[in-house]
Design a protein around this motif. Structure first.
Motif, PDB file in Angstrom:
ATOM      1  N   ILE A   1       0.846  -1.183   0.000  1.00  0.00           N
ATOM      2  CA  ILE A   1       0.000   0.000   0.000  1.00  0.00           C
ATOM      3  C   ILE A   1       0.888   1.242   0.000  1.00  0.00           C
ATOM      4  N   MET A   2       0.811   1.996  -1.080  1.00  0.00           N
ATOM      5  CA  MET A   2       1.605   3.216  -1.173  1.00  0.00           C
ATOM      6  C   MET A   2       1.110   4.249  -0.167  1.00  0.00           C
ATOM      7  N   LYS A   3       2.038   4.955   0.443  1.00  0.00           N
ATOM      8  CA  LYS A   3       1.689   6.029   1.365  1.00  0.00           C
ATOM      9  C   LYS A   3       1.941   7.378   0.703  1.00  0.00           C
ATOM     10  N   LEU A   4       1.123   8.350   1.079  1.00  0.00           N
ATOM     11  CA  LEU A   4       1.222   9.685   0.506  1.00  0.00           C
ATOM     12  C   LEU A   4       1.707  10.655   1.573  1.00  0.00           C
ATOM     13  N   HIS A   5       2.807  11.337   1.278  1.00  0.00           N
ATOM     14  CA  HIS A   5       3.399  12.298   2.210  1.00  0.00           C
ATOM     15  C   HIS A   5       3.381  13.687   1.572  1.00  0.00           C
ATOM     16  N   LEU A   6       2.965  14.671   2.344  1.00  0.00           N
ATOM     17  CA  LEU A   6       2.884  16.054   1.877  1.00  0.00           C
ATOM     18  C   LEU A   6       3.886  16.900   2.654  1.00  0.00           C
ATOM     19  N   ILE A   7       4.752  17.596   1.913  1.00  0.00           N
ATOM     20  CA  ILE A   7       5.778  18.432   2.537  1.00  0.00           C
ATOM     21  C   ILE A   7       5.606  19.870   2.051  1.00  0.00           C
ATOM     22  N   PHE A   8       5.354  20.796   2.981  1.00  0.00           N
ATOM     23  CA  PHE A   8       5.283  22.221   2.669  1.00  0.00           C
ATOM     24  C   PHE A   8       6.647  22.844   2.965  1.00  0.00           C
ATOM     25  N   VAL A   9       7.174  23.600   1.997  1.00  0.00           N
ATOM     26  CA  VAL A   9       8.448  24.292   2.206  1.00  0.00           C
ATOM     27  C   VAL A   9       8.229  25.794   2.019  1.00  0.00           C
ATOM     28  N   SER A  10       8.058  26.496   3.117  1.00  0.00           N
ATOM     29  CA  SER A  10       7.927  27.951   3.146  1.00  0.00           C
ATOM     30  C   SER A  10       7.175  28.344   4.405  1.00  0.00           C
ATOM     31  N   ASP A  11       7.578  29.457   4.996  1.00  0.00           N
ATOM     32  CA  ASP A  11       6.859  29.982   6.161  1.00  0.00           C
ATOM     33  C   ASP A  11       5.403  30.275   5.815  1.00  0.00           C
ATOM     34  N   LYS A  12       5.156  30.613   4.557  1.00  0.00           N
ATOM     35  CA  LYS A  12       3.822  31.018   4.116  1.00  0.00           C
ATOM     36  C   LYS A  12       2.763  29.982   4.470  1.00  0.00           C
TER      37      LYS A  12
END
Length: 385
Positions: free
Chosen positions: A22-33
């Protein structure tokens, strides 16, 4: 990585285990915004989950964080991962430089845009590359913009359903043999008391439908086969030509928001009333002054009259009323912070219930609204199930 062991198969006298990954989905935000602009952050997450389903993990990284390389290296080196990296236009190229360092690649100019050379699918604001067993979708977005194109696709069939009036442990016991027979994995999440969310996944086409069909037969008057219960309610009410309205006090219009954020809400909701003060409860909803004096605004008697009043004034077929003490102050020994009374009403029946919710002000408000939605569904099972 989540491994689900399937049924055994026999080949030349040997038992083999089928293993579905089962593939996992990871979300990475890069910015203070994305840390401080919650509206933009929520829009991005909402858009991604709408297309790809649940996000397994979310990480926020400041643009000035010197450990960006280490964070991305860790995410990219996990097996069978899907990763989405979201940054701003200002930092898009800088993030790209870190990514090519992690993936041992180099940046090249493609259609006037600096991209990793391994990025075979791309637009000016989004690209996809593969590194080892990981698919990586990198994009940039700023305030007031639409989310760029998502190159990732759902790795397997998935579905969300909601079950009411079942204990979590008992439901898990009921679901497990059905899930195993159809090669389905599932996760149970409690929304509020008496309301469980089931997220199911399958690698084999068609098996998920069989699982859901069996589940519906098992729990015909307890299951909502939709990712969104409110969207499901809107559809059901619209089909029957019925409407709903709300009289809210401590939730301050939250029920209205839960409904109006979905398309089609105007077919079933003409309006609602936020009656925060006792004066407006009397003037707008015809709550008797005597009831308020004798029982207090936070009482079963008041929410009963509130639901009756809003049903009368709106001409709707269903009404929900809420009055409580969301905090952080205002509680008493008899009615501490978290005490909420909820009333639900149809043309033929009504019910009032005292609830006690824990958490901060916003969490108490959200629990109150969700519990009220559950109550109105259960008030008329024939219509909603």
């Amino acid at each position: 990585m989540y491994l689900k062991v399937d049924k055994t198969a026999i080949i030349k006298g040997r038992k083999l285990l089928k293993v579905y990954i089962i593939m996992k989905l990871h979300l990475i935000f890069v910015s203070d915004k994305f840390i401080y602009n919650e509206i933009l952050q929520e829009y991005v997450m909402r858009s991604i989950t709408k297309k790809l389903g649940n996000v397994d993990s979310i990480q926020f990284i400041k643009q000035s964080d010197n450990a960006l390389f280490l964070y991305l290296e860790e995410a990219f080196n996990k097996k069978e991962n899907n990763v989405i990296v979201v940054t701003t236009k200002q930092h898009f190229t800088t993030v790209g430089k870190v990514i090519v360092t992690v993936t041992e690649d180099n940046q090249v100019l493609k259609n006037g845009i600096l991209l990793p050379s391994k990025a075979k699918q791309f637009y000016e604001d989004s690209y996809l590359l593969e590194y080892k067993d990981t698919k990586i979708n990198v994009m940039h977005i700023d305030e007031g913009e639409r989310l760029p194109h998502l190159f990732l696709e759902k790795p397997q069939e998935s579905a969300t359903v909601h079950i009411f009036e079942e204990e979590q442990e008992l439901l898990e016991t009921l679901l497990l043999p059905i899930a195993q027979s159809y090669n389905v994995s599932f996760t149970l999440t409690k929304i509020v008391e008496g309301w469980l969310r089931v997220d199911a996944r399958s690698q084999k086409y068609g098996e998920l439908d069989n699982f859901l069909t069996s589940l519906k037969k098992l729990l015909p008057k307890k299951m909502v086969a939709s990712a969104s219960v409110v969207a499901y309610m809107i559809e059901k009410l619209a089909q029957q030509g019925k409407k709903i309205s709300f009289a809210e006090s401590c939730t301050g219009g939250l029920l209205s928001y839960f409904f109006t954020k979905h398309n089609g809400a105007s077919q079933v909701l003409d309006g609602s009333l936020v009656t925060y003060s006792n004066a407006l409860k009397e003037n707008w909803l015809a709550v008797l002054e005597e009831t308020l004096v004798n029982h207090g605004a936070v009482s079963a008697e008041v929410v009963r009259e509130m639901s009756e009043g809003v049903l009368s004034v709106s001409g709707a077929h269903y009404a929900i009323s809420i009055s409580g003490i969301a905090g952080d102050s205002g509680g008493t020994e008899e009615k501490p912070v978290g005490t909420v009374y909820i009333g639900v009403r149809s043309e033929n029946a009504h019910q009032e219930q005292r609830c006690f919710f824990r958490g901060d002000r916003n969490y108490i408000q959200q629990q109150s609204a969700l519990y009220a939605i559950k109550m109105v569904i259960l008030l008329d099972k024939e219509s909603f199930f």
